[in-house]
Scaffold this motif. Structure first.
Motif, PDB file in Angstrom:
ATOM      1  N   SER A 169       0.835  -1.190   0.000  1.00  0.00           N
ATOM      2  CA  SER A 169       0.000   0.000   0.000  1.00  0.00           C
ATOM      3  C   SER A 169       0.874   1.245   0.000  1.00  0.00           C
ATOM      4  CB  SER A 169      -0.925  -0.036   1.217  1.00  0.00           C
ATOM      5  OG  SER A 169      -1.883   0.979   1.103  1.00  0.00           O
ATOM      6  N   ASN A 170       0.213   2.371   0.148  1.00  0.00           N
ATOM      7  CA  ASN A 170       0.922   3.641   0.088  1.00  0.00           C
ATOM      8  C   ASN A 170       1.756   3.923   1.342  1.00  0.00           C
ATOM      9  OD1 ASN A 170       0.290   6.593   1.164  1.00  0.00           O
ATOM     10  ND2 ASN A 170       0.810   6.644  -1.028  1.00  0.00           N
ATOM     11  N   HIS A 171       1.368   3.318   2.462  1.00  0.00           N
ATOM     12  CA  HIS A 171       2.123   3.537   3.710  1.00  0.00           C
ATOM     13  C   HIS A 171       2.078   2.267   4.556  1.00  0.00           C
ATOM     14  CE1 HIS A 171      -1.667   3.769   5.939  1.00  0.00           C
ATOM     15  NE2 HIS A 171      -2.121   4.445   4.900  1.00  0.00           N
ATOM     16  N   LEU A 172       3.072   2.124   5.405  1.00  0.00           N
ATOM     17  CA  LEU A 172       3.079   0.974   6.323  1.00  0.00           C
ATOM     18  C   LEU A 172       2.045   1.196   7.415  1.00  0.00           C
ATOM     19  CD1 LEU A 172       6.880   0.160   6.804  1.00  0.00           C
ATOM     20  CD2 LEU A 172       5.223  -1.061   5.401  1.00  0.00           C
ATOM     21  N   GLY A 173       1.747   0.184   8.179  1.00  0.00           N
ATOM     22  CA  GLY A 173       0.786   0.310   9.274  1.00  0.00           C
ATOM     23  C   GLY A 173      -0.412  -0.580   9.004  1.00  0.00           C
ATOM     24  N   VAL A 174      -1.614  -0.050   9.321  1.00  0.00           N
ATOM     25  CA  VAL A 174      -2.818  -0.870   9.217  1.00  0.00           C
ATOM     26  C   VAL A 174      -3.841  -0.153   8.342  1.00  0.00           C
ATOM     27  CG1 VAL A 174      -4.691  -1.917  10.551  1.00  0.00           C
ATOM     28  CG2 VAL A 174      -2.396  -1.787  11.533  1.00  0.00           C
TER      29      VAL A 174
END
Ligand code: HDD
Length: 691
Positions: free
Chosen positions: A576-581
């Protein structure tokens, strides 16, 4: 036996126990010097005054810097870059009829193994996915001593006699005047060697094929290459060739992908193997043998001592005899993978050599090279190299001797020690060489029976599918196209006109060789389907699938796909565009593994674009997503998209009816969609796709 029990029983193998006795854990310990003295300060050298000069007296500074200065050892002269793993081997049923090798007698015995996979040409720090042969070296720690099967992923070799090995290697290594290029054969000296040494033609065909850009070390075949001998208890001998067959099938990269991966993730193969084992995936290879009866030695149209020839599997079938399971990463790369020393001369009773002149030379080279690389004659005492059975002899002393031999006797024969260590009779397990009859004049020559360089090269070509042929042609165009010297390009074209005239003509027109090309094409019509990768069984297992998603993904659909992928043994990972959730309106969460910056389409086997209006909208706004999808398309890999995600494929201009694009709007039946998607992944590449 449960997975857990199986793991435990392997961990208890003699080799694991032996290595454990040398393993040290610094965790939680006090720091000391190498003399055991406790260290009080590890950040400041001893000085005459706070701002004064450092003192020679500082034994700790000197010890620490001295050790650091000598942390590197010479890399292997070939096969410098590699990755090793532990496992075990089990024979399926007793092979007593053919060999007395103890580790091939009892299916309940698990023989510990250490396998090192490698590239050949590059330095230790070079990329994994270069076009090259791959080494496949296995050390079996048997009860009767170490047995090393030191093979490659290609069943034949470039040269017929070991005396030419230094020339071959000098030609493909970086050129000596400027040390360019790294880990590549696409340069003048290699092709100059090929053009002037036509015995290399067969192996060059393999090296230009997809076999030289494997998808994974877990997905390539292995070959012992030479003809060896099996000898049974009655002393009967047969000629034998060894094969490793990967349970995951044979898979390759495409060339554009391989080149990009070398930049995006130079550790691609190493990481793949390491991660598969850390995830608990079984890495399995079956061992097969081809056997030829002693009396049939001269029945074939090739010489079985010639290492540039294979034994067609359709004529001499491969008998599958057992399975190797690789399941444990080393604790320490240097101690194990770097210090492991293989040697084709490490054999056990029941396995013997043939007179293949390449093999005969290897029997000298491997122990010799370790003297420099591992710094002396005691490299067999390094933990990874120690046999699991006891070893006793009078070979004492020398650099880095670990064993403390007791008593005054270090010679044989003796009375002071009752003439021990004592030799063993054949019945007691003493190694006795097979008594092959040899006679002849002392000559520096080669048998005429080694002179057919092109028939099997042509057989290999005949056995390829159209797609495989296209790949071979473009590999030639790339490699020979990088050759600066026009004369060599012409010579190469002439050489391969002996294999296939059309191939030679196509290469010629691409690399600017004009003028007439003589048609020397071999008339061989032999075909061996086993040589084609496309005939091998395919599987979705271990395929890495990028799930492209953003907040607002459609969880019903995505959960179904994730379940189907997991069930098929594939490995989905969210990009996705950014790490995390990521989350959606239903409160569902999704962990992101990579961003578009930290990953790339070339690192995956297929992609799935998650549906969900908001998610799709966000994906559509990103140029990186388009590139990701388009490149997956260009590399013939599967693309899955359901419902509104299909819009994204349309925006990029992909035609949805192209092979390997599983895109369905208004999906009523998600199960049917998932089935199609998994089937497409199993196919791996969709060569009929129009680019
Ligand atoms: Fe070799 C390493 C395989 C011919 C001399 N070789 C090496 C390794 C593999 C092979 C897999 C890496 C072992 C490891 O992981 O440590 N070599 C082959 C095969 C050959 C072959 C399949 C032909 C059928 N090799 C060959 C010849 C010679 C050598 C003809 C020399 C006369 N090979 C060496 C070496 C290496 C080596 C210089 C470098 C590091 C080492 O041995 O331990 O001795």
């Amino acid at each position: 036996m449960s997975k857990e029990q199986e793991k435990k029983s392997v961990e208890e193998t003699s080799k694991k126990k032996q290595l454990d006795s040398f393993t040290k854990d610094n965790n939680g310990q006090k720091m000391t010097t190498n003399q055991g003295l406790k260290v009080s300060d590890d950040e400041n050298s001893l000085k005459a005054g706070e701002r004064g000069p450092s003192l020679l007296e500082d034994f700790y500074l000197r010890e620490k810097i001295m050790h650091f200065d000598h942390e590197r050892i010479p890399e292997r002269v070939v096969h410098a870059r590699g990755y090793g793993v532990h496992g075990y081997f089990q024979v399926y049923e007793s092979l007593a009829e053919f060999t007395k090798a103890k580790f091939l007698q009892d299916p309940s015995v698990k023989t510990p193994v250490f396998v090192r996979f490698s590239t050949v040409a590059g330095s230790r720090g070079s990329g994994d996915t270069v076009r090259d042969v791959r080494g496949f070296a296995t050390k079996f720690y048997t009860e009767e001593g170490n047995y090393d099967l030191v093979g490659n992923n290609i069943p034949v070799f470039f040269i017929q006699d070991a005396i030419k090995f230094p020339d071959l290697v000098h030609s493909f290594k970086p050129e000596p005047n400027n040390e360019i290029p790294q880990a590549q054969t696409a340069h003048d000296t290699f092709w100059d060697f090929v053009a002037n040494n036509p015995e290399s033609a067969h192996m060059v065909m393999w090296a230009m094929s997809d076999r030289a850009i494997p998808r994974s070390y877990r997905m390539m075949e292995g070959f012992g290459v030479h003809t060896f001998r099996f000898v049974n208890q009655e002393g009967k001998s047969r000629f034998v060739k060894f094969h490793w067959k990967p349970k995951l099938g044979v898979r390759s990269l495409v060339w554009d992908e391989a080149q990009k991966i070398a930049g995006k993730d130079p550790d691609f193969h190493r990481r793949d193997l390491y991660e598969a084992i850390e995830m608990g995936q079984a890495v399995e290879f079956e061992l097969g043998v081809q056997m030829i009866e002693e009396e049939d030695e001269f029945r074939f149209d090739f010489d079985i001592l010639d290492p540039t020839k294979l034994w067609p599997e359709e004529v001499i079938p491969v008998k599958i005899i057992g399975k190797m399971t690789l399941n444990r990463n080393p604790d320490n790369y240097f101690a194990e993978t770097e210090q492991v020393a293989f040697h084709p001369g490490n054999v056990v009773p029941g396995i013997d050599f043939s007179n293949d002149p390449l093999l005969q030379g290897r029997l000298f080279s491997y122990t010799d090279t370790q003297l420099t690389r591992l710094g002396g004659p005691n490299f067999h005492e390094i933990p990874i190299n120690r046999p699991v059975c006891p070893f006793h002899n009078h070979q004492n002393d020398g650099y880095h001797r670990m064993t403390i031999n007791k008593g005054p006797v270090s010679y044989h024969k003796n009375s002071l020690q009752n003439n021990t260590p004592a030799t063993s009779t054949e019945e007691e397990g003493g190694y006795v060489h097979y008594q092959e009859k040899v006679e002849g004049r002392k000559v520096r020559t080669r048998s005429d029976s080694f002179n057919d360089y092109f028939s099997q090269a042509k057989m290999f070509w005949n056995s390829m599918t159209d797609v495989e042929k296209e790949h071979i042609l473009s590999a030639f165009c790339f490699e020979v196209g990088k050759v600066k010297n026009k004369g060599i390009r012409k010579q190469v074209v002439d050489l391969f006109s002996h294999v296939d005239y059309e191939l030679a003509k196509e290469i010629a027109s691409n690399v600017g060789v004009d003028g007439s090309i003589s048609n020397h094409e071999s008339t061989v019509t032999l075909n061996s389907p086993a040589l084609s990768q496309e005939t091998k069984s395919k599987s979705p297992k271990s395929s890495k699938i990028a799930i492209l998603a953003e907040d607002g993904f459609n969880s019903l659909e995505l959960n179904g796909v994730l379940d189907a992928l997991n069930e098929a043994g594939a490995i989905p990972e969210v990009v996705s565009n950014h790490l995390g959730v990521l989350s959606n309106d239903e409160g569902q969460k999704l962990d992101v593994s990579y961003t578009f910056q930290t990953s790339d389409s070339v690192l995956f086997d297929a992609i799935y674009v998650a549906g969900g209006e908001k998610s799709v909208e966000k994906l559509m706004a990103q140029k990186e997503v388009e590139d990701f999808i388009y490149e997956t398309f260009k590399h013939y890999k599967t693309i899955g998209a359901a419902d509104d995600a299909v819009k994204l494929l349309e925006k990029i201009g992909l035609q949805l009816n192209q092979p390997g694009i599983v895109a369905k709007t208004n999906t009523k039946d998600l199960n049917a969609f998932n089935k199609d998607f998994i089937e497409a992944i199993t196919e791996q590449r969709h060569w009929k796709r129009q680019l």
